[in-house]
Design an enzyme around this catalytic site. Structure first.
Site, PDB file in Angstrom:
ATOM      1  N   ARG A  18       0.844  -1.184   0.000  1.00 22.32           N
ATOM      2  CA  ARG A  18       0.000   0.000   0.000  1.00 22.32           C
ATOM      3  C   ARG A  18       0.882   1.237   0.000  1.00 22.32           C
ATOM      4  O   ARG A  18       1.998   1.212   0.509  1.00 22.32           O
ATOM      5  CB  ARG A  18      -0.889   0.019   1.252  1.00 22.32           C
ATOM      6  CG  ARG A  18      -2.028  -0.972   1.214  1.00 22.32           C
ATOM      7  CD  ARG A  18      -2.955  -0.806   2.397  1.00 22.32           C
ATOM      8  NE  ARG A  18      -2.336  -1.229   3.641  1.00 22.32           N
ATOM      9  CZ  ARG A  18      -1.865  -0.414   4.564  1.00 22.32           C
ATOM     10  NH1 ARG A  18      -1.948   0.892   4.416  1.00 22.32           N
ATOM     11  NH2 ARG A  18      -1.314  -0.876   5.667  1.00 22.32           N
ATOM     12  N   TYR A 146      -1.349  -3.615  -7.072  1.00 22.94           N
ATOM     13  CA  TYR A 146      -1.149  -4.347  -5.820  1.00 22.94           C
ATOM     14  C   TYR A 146      -2.414  -4.319  -4.944  1.00 22.94           C
ATOM     15  O   TYR A 146      -3.037  -3.255  -4.768  1.00 22.94           O
ATOM     16  CB  TYR A 146       0.039  -3.778  -5.026  1.00 22.94           C
ATOM     17  CG  TYR A 146       0.039  -4.317  -3.622  1.00 22.94           C
ATOM     18  CD1 TYR A 146       0.542  -5.595  -3.350  1.00 22.94           C
ATOM     19  CD2 TYR A 146      -0.566  -3.618  -2.585  1.00 22.94           C
ATOM     20  CE1 TYR A 146       0.455  -6.131  -2.086  1.00 22.94           C
ATOM     21  CE2 TYR A 146      -0.649  -4.153  -1.308  1.00 22.94           C
ATOM     22  CZ  TYR A 146      -0.135  -5.407  -1.065  1.00 22.94           C
ATOM     23  OH  TYR A 146      -0.235  -5.947   0.185  1.00 22.94           O
ATOM     24  N   LYS A 155      -9.612  -1.956   1.907  1.00 22.76           N
ATOM     25  CA  LYS A 155      -9.234  -0.805   2.736  1.00 22.76           C
ATOM     26  C   LYS A 155      -9.963   0.470   2.296  1.00 22.76           C
ATOM     27  O   LYS A 155     -10.365   1.279   3.124  1.00 22.76           O
ATOM     28  CB  LYS A 155      -7.726  -0.573   2.674  1.00 22.76           C
ATOM     29  CG  LYS A 155      -6.892  -1.782   3.098  1.00 22.76           C
ATOM     30  CD  LYS A 155      -7.141  -2.167   4.517  1.00 22.76           C
ATOM     31  CE  LYS A 155      -6.149  -3.226   4.984  1.00 22.76           C
ATOM     32  NZ  LYS A 155      -6.415  -3.639   6.362  1.00 22.76           N
ATOM     33  N   HIS A 175     -10.799  -1.581  11.880  1.00 23.39           N
ATOM     34  CA  HIS A 175      -9.721  -2.453  11.399  1.00 23.39           C
ATOM     35  C   HIS A 175      -9.514  -3.544  12.457  1.00 23.39           C
ATOM     36  O   HIS A 175      -8.543  -3.524  13.209  1.00 23.39           O
ATOM     37  CB  HIS A 175      -8.462  -1.593  11.218  1.00 23.39           C
ATOM     38  CG  HIS A 175      -7.340  -2.279  10.518  1.00 23.39           C
ATOM     39  ND1 HIS A 175      -6.028  -1.872  10.656  1.00 23.39           N
ATOM     40  CD2 HIS A 175      -7.302  -3.331   9.670  1.00 23.39           C
ATOM     41  CE1 HIS A 175      -5.248  -2.646   9.927  1.00 23.39           C
ATOM     42  NE2 HIS A 175      -5.993  -3.536   9.322  1.00 23.39           N
ATOM     43  N   SER A 197      -0.211  -3.372  11.882  1.00 24.48           N
ATOM     44  CA  SER A 197       0.396  -4.424  11.047  1.00 24.48           C
ATOM     45  C   SER A 197       1.509  -5.131  11.817  1.00 24.48           C
ATOM     46  O   SER A 197       2.143  -4.528  12.677  1.00 24.48           O
ATOM     47  CB  SER A 197       1.023  -3.840   9.790  1.00 24.48           C
ATOM     48  OG  SER A 197       0.141  -2.951   9.191  1.00 24.48           O
ATOM     49  N   CYS A 199       1.477  -7.496  14.019  1.00 20.61           N
ATOM     50  CA  CYS A 199       1.251  -7.859  15.419  1.00 20.61           C
ATOM     51  C   CYS A 199       0.494  -9.177  15.546  1.00 20.61           C
ATOM     52  O   CYS A 199       0.034  -9.536  16.628  1.00 20.61           O
ATOM     53  CB  CYS A 199       0.478  -6.754  16.136  1.00 20.61           C
ATOM     54  SG  CYS A 199       1.468  -5.278  16.426  1.00 20.61           S
ATOM     55  N   ASP A 224      -9.657  -9.088   9.531  1.00 21.22           N
ATOM     56  CA  ASP A 224      -9.110  -7.763   9.222  1.00 21.22           C
ATOM     57  C   ASP A 224     -10.075  -6.600   9.476  1.00 21.22           C
ATOM     58  O   ASP A 224      -9.631  -5.545   9.907  1.00 21.22           O
ATOM     59  CB  ASP A 224      -8.650  -7.739   7.758  1.00 21.22           C
ATOM     60  CG  ASP A 224      -7.719  -6.575   7.440  1.00 21.22           C
ATOM     61  OD1 ASP A 224      -6.876  -6.253   8.289  1.00 21.22           O
ATOM     62  OD2 ASP A 224      -7.844  -5.974   6.358  1.00 21.22           O
ATOM     63  N   ARG A 316       1.565 -12.352  -0.527  1.00 23.08           N
ATOM     64  CA  ARG A 316       0.235 -12.571   0.037  1.00 23.08           C
ATOM     65  C   ARG A 316      -0.430 -13.839  -0.481  1.00 23.08           C
ATOM     66  O   ARG A 316      -0.099 -14.327  -1.565  1.00 23.08           O
ATOM     67  CB  ARG A 316      -0.674 -11.398  -0.359  1.00 23.08           C
ATOM     68  CG  ARG A 316      -0.209 -10.039   0.150  1.00 23.08           C
ATOM     69  CD  ARG A 316      -0.663  -9.817   1.556  1.00 23.08           C
ATOM     70  NE  ARG A 316      -0.159  -8.583   2.137  1.00 23.08           N
ATOM     71  CZ  ARG A 316      -0.785  -7.920   3.102  1.00 23.08           C
ATOM     72  NH1 ARG A 316      -1.932  -8.359   3.586  1.00 23.08           N
ATOM     73  NH2 ARG A 316      -0.250  -6.839   3.624  1.00 23.08           N
TER      74      ARG A 316
HETATM   75  C1  OXD Z   1      -2.995  -4.202   6.232  1.00 26.33           C
HETATM   76  C2  OXD Z   1      -3.574  -5.366   5.537  1.00 26.33           C
HETATM   77  O1  OXD Z   1      -2.024  -3.623   5.724  1.00 26.33           O
HETATM   78  O2  OXD Z   1      -4.538  -5.932   6.081  1.00 26.33           O
HETATM   79  O3  OXD Z   1      -3.515  -3.826   7.290  1.00 26.33           O
HETATM   80  O4  OXD Z   1      -3.109  -5.728   4.461  1.00 26.33           O
HETATM   81 MN    MN Z   2      -5.325  -4.875   7.757  1.00 22.21          MN
END
Ligand code: OXD
Ligand code: MN
Length: 532
Positions: A18, A146, A155, A175, A197, A199, A224, A316
């Site tokens: 991102r 991407y 998102k 989130h 992210s 964690c 997510d 991913r």
């Molecule tokens: C993030 C994802 O970056 O879920 O939070 O990909």
């Molecule tokens: Mn996320």
């Protein structure tokens, strides 16, 4: 035969993550985007990005993707339509959302849908823009291929545009993972959790309880995003608006997250991983030996001796949630699931104890608003720097973050039977920098304490930062090499470190012109409890 229905994809090498610095909230007034977002005036953004779109799709196929975020027929659900020139986007959206006729049916004659436009253009980093127009419910994304930049349902819609809608309509777009914990009597209680992210959100969402906890099960509702609204019974109800997982591959193994790995055995898109000679996939931390030879994420021949990693660190898998062995039977319930507890957390080497409970909702909002992670060597920042990421929404809040905090406080007034709010920290380290708490499946032990608190079954120790467990109340059965003393050590609160923390929070709050007075009062109260 090895990976039925799967696809391997490689993005351009300049297009693997991102792009927060190229992500904009385009509202008529700059202050509506707030101090934590990039802002551009809508007319300027439409003009600038419109020029980049001009002619960029010539000769390409236009795909029209109608999709639903949320279970079919759910009052929580919302419809979007994405136009794109990328078949990769189509295939991913087919996994991540309910797409196709169901969406047209749900939309009917209504003009109320989120309009998304995506074009790969030249995949030019310098002209990459992810533009959100919350006032028009519109998203424009150009020059990327991407995931997070181009799967506009995720998102862009389900967090940035949805958070804006949620504030207007009186609900919450967060989130957060959603999981259910079933006890041996078959009673299931649900928890949501927001973590920055890296964690372990997906791991926690799919946790397998330790062997001692016979009869307990953990069910995944989402990994997510959570959309939550108060129900008629006064509780807060949550759905997962997505229908798939877009998970980070490296580090996913039969040890760290067997359920995720098993989810990806079929009908999965792998992006930027190693392609093995026997037509399989591999990534660092998969828990199996690397192939002797393969093709790396850049498309070059690769061997374990190659100096560079075979899989991109942000490679991913896109996998259908329905394939997850621990997917909750309730995951598509149009009414959602009732939430007993909300967790916030980050990586803190010393400051935060393993778990603590906020005194009440408003204090919980303060805990979420001030949550932070310390950067590790893996991140491209100085080590040990505290980065605040309120409610893990820093890159995803579609409006002024100060107003977002106010919305949380207001929601507290509307939810009659409020979830309790906790902070967890799996990442306390010893003097050698080693993690003390075993984490992964053993985090279940902490979840049980949390639910015992929700059910009023255990008391706790009142400290200046909140309620901390009595060490004996966290079940350490069969936890080899970890003693009650170790546990006591990671439940401590160091007043000197909290003095520093309070200074950090003061500096952080100074950035917000729309900060609710209640959060300042919470900070004052915290100082007072520490005698500052
Ligand atoms: C993030 C994802 O970056 O879920 O939070 O990909
Ligand atoms: Mn996320």
């Amino acid at each position: 035969e090895k990976y039925p229905g799967c696809l391997l994809h490689r993005t351009a090498i300049n297009d693997v993550a991102r792009v927060e610095h190229r992500t904009f909230i385009c509202t008529s007034k700059k202050e509506d985007a707030g101090p934590t977002n990039n802002w551009m005036a809508p007319a300027d953004a439409y003009d600038k990005v419109g020029r980049l779109f001009d002619g960029s799709m010539k000769g390409r196929t236009m795909y029209v993707i109608p999709y639903i975020m949320g279970p079919v027929g759910s009052p929580f659900s919302k419809v979007g339509v994405e136009l794109t020139d990328s078949s990769y986007v189509v295939l991913n959206m087919r996994i991540m959302t309910r797409m196709g006729d169901v969406a047209w049916k749900q939309l009917g004659d209504s003009p109320d849908f989120v309009k998304g436009l995506h074009g790969k253009a030249q995949i030019d980093e310098e002209n990459r823009y992810i533009m959100h127009f919350p006032e028009d419910k519109t998203i424009w994304s150009v020059n990327s291929g991407y995931g997070g930049n181009v799967l506009l349902g995720k998102k862009c819609f389900a967090l940035r545009i949805a958070s804006h809608m949620a504030r207007q309509e009186g609900w919450m777009a967060e989130h957060m993972l959603i999981l259910g914990i079933e006890d041996p009597e078959g009673r299931v209680e649900y928890v949501t959790g927001a973590f920055p992210s890296a964690c372990g959100k997906t791991n926690l969402a799919m946790l397998i309880p330790p062997a001692y906890a016979k009869g307990y099960r953990v069910w995944t509702v989402g990994d997510d995003i959570a959309w939550m609204r108060p129900g008629e019974d006064g509780r807060l109800w949550a759905i997962n608006p997505e229908s798939g997982f877009f998970g980070v591959a490296p580090g996913t193994s039969m040890k760290s997250n067997p359920n995720a790995l098993l989810t990806t055995r079929r009908n999965t898109i792998f992006t930027n991983v190693v392609h093995t000679e026997d037509n399989g996939v591999w990534w660092e931390g998969m828990g199996v030996p690397p192939p002797a030879r393969g093709i790396d994420w850049k498309g070059n021949p690769w061997t374990p001796e190659s100096p560079e990693k075979g899989a991109n660190p942000n490679s991913r898998f896109t996998a259908p949630a329905s394939q997850c062995p621990c997917i909750s039977p309730e995951w598509e319930n149009p009414a959602g699931v009732p939430i007993s507890a909300i967790l916030f957390g980050g990586r803190r080497a010393r400051t935060a104890p393993l778990v603590y409970q906020s005194f009440d909702w408003n204090h919980g909002v303060f805990v979420g608003a001030t949550m932070a992670s310390e950067t590790t060597a893996a991140a491209a920042h100085a080590i040990g720097v505290v980065r605040r990421d309120p409610m893990a929404m820093l890159p995803f809040c579609g409006y002024n973050m100060g107003d977002y905090f106010r919305h949380w406080l207001e929601m507290g007034e509307r939810i009659r039977r409020k979830p309790l709010i906790f902070n967890v920290n799996w990442f306390r380290t010893d003097d050698g920098g080693k993690f003390i708490w075993p984490g992964f499946g053993d985090n279940f032990r902490v979840l049980r304490w949390i639910l015992d608190r929700c059910d009023g079954k255990v008391d706790a120790v009142e400290t200046p930062i909140g309620y901390v467990p009595k060490a004996e109340d966290i079940d350490l059965t069969d936890l080899e090499g970890f003693t009650l003393e170790d546990l006591r050590g990671i439940l401590t609160i160091d007043a000197d470190l909290w003095q520093e923390e309070i200074k950090g929070i003061e500096e952080y709050f100074a950035k917000f012109d729309h900060l609710p007075g209640e959060l300042r009062s919470q900070l004052d109260a915290l100082k007072k409890r520490f005698g500052i």
